[in-house]
Design an enzyme around this catalytic site. Structure first.
Site, PDB file in Angstrom:
ATOM      1  CD  GLU A  83      29.231  19.052  19.018  1.00 33.06           C
ATOM      2  OE1 GLU A  83      28.798  18.485  17.996  1.00 33.06           O
ATOM      3  OE2 GLU A  83      28.750  20.115  19.471  1.00 33.06           O
ATOM      4  NE  ARG A  93      28.517  33.244  13.582  1.00 29.57           N
ATOM      5  CZ  ARG A  93      28.535  34.238  14.474  1.00 29.57           C
ATOM      6  NH1 ARG A  93      28.264  35.481  14.096  1.00 29.57           N
ATOM      7  NH2 ARG A  93      28.809  34.012  15.752  1.00 29.57           N
ATOM      8  CB  CYS A 146      34.591  24.235  19.142  1.00 32.24           C
ATOM      9  SG  CYS A 146      34.556  25.317  20.591  1.00 32.24           S
ATOM     10  CG  HIS A 169      29.967  22.903  21.458  1.00 33.54           C
ATOM     11  ND1 HIS A 169      30.126  22.361  20.206  1.00 33.54           N
ATOM     12  CD2 HIS A 169      30.751  24.021  21.491  1.00 33.54           C
ATOM     13  CE1 HIS A 169      30.970  23.120  19.506  1.00 33.54           C
ATOM     14  NE2 HIS A 169      31.374  24.130  20.260  1.00 33.54           N
TER      15      HIS A 169
END
Ligand code: PCA
Length: 217
Positions: A83, A93, A146, A169
């Site tokens: 990342e 979500r 995360c 990830h």
């Protein structure tokens, strides 16, 4: 060994109805091992917006690491995602494991919009690929727990120039992907060895490589 030779490596608890989290499976296998003269200390973080950062901050205090890499599951991705950037927003979500679902809430009031990883992500991508591990640079860590932990980590390290930190990830484990036909997966053994190499590269690469790893979308 002094505490400055500690690597703090974190993974997450299962979430979203899963019974395992491949990040923790891979991280746990490295607990206590030595990489380039550094000792790896691992912690499992809860998948909750509040407690995850408290647990990370406690681990930072307890271990005084010189390198911190947090690992999380990104179901549906096909490669290890190095990342690049953490953004100052929570937009969940699905509820976290404590039932909280923040929407468009800043992680740090008045904090900067974003922080960049201080890991040599291009060198890590190249080194992983050369060793046979599928790896990419990712331009977003999402807006869930995360990214929350990644942003909180970089905020905690903002004045510690000698402590590098970042986030990776990982795809589903094969047993998880079996429930979503067509979804990509990587075995725990592969992810563990890839993380071991990623740590070694981070410990031995002072300046990052200038390699293209951007995206048009
Ligand atoms: N993945 C989630 C949170 C915990 C995890 O392993 C995420 O990508 O935000």
């Amino acid at each position: 060994m002094t505490s400055s030779s500690t690597v703090l490596l974190t993974g997450f608890a299962p979430f979203g109805g899963e019974t395992i989290n491949p990040s923790w499976e891979a991280v746990a296998a490295l607990d206590g091992c030595r990489i380039h003269g550094h000792r790896v200390v691992t912690r499992q973080l809860p998948v909750t917006f509040g407690e995850s950062l408290k647990a990370l901050q406690a681990a930072l205090r307890e271990t005084s690491p010189s390198l911190v890499i947090c690992i999380g599951q990104a179901g549906g991705r096909a490669q290890l995602s190095l990342e690049r950037i953490a953004i100052n927003i929570d937009d969940a979500r699905i509820p976290d494991n404590a039932g909280k679902q923040p929407i468009d809430a800043p992680i740090v009031e008045d904090g900067p919009a974003a922080y960049f990883s201080t890991l040599p992500i291009k060198a890590m991508m190249a080194g992983l690929r050369n060793a046979g591990f599928p790896a990419e640079v990712s331009q977003t860590a999402g807006t869930y727990v995360c990214n929350h932990v990644f942003y909180g980590l970089m905020h905690a390290l903002r004045n510690k120039r000698n402590v590098r930190g970042g986030f990776i990830h990982t795809p589903y484990a094969p047993a998880q992907a079996a429930a979503y036909p067509g979804a990509a997966s990587l075995s725990t053994e592969v992810v563990t060895e890839a993380i071991r190499l990623a740590i070694r590269i981070a410990l031995t690469t002072a300046a990052d490589s200038k390699l293209a790893a951007g995206a048009e979308h």
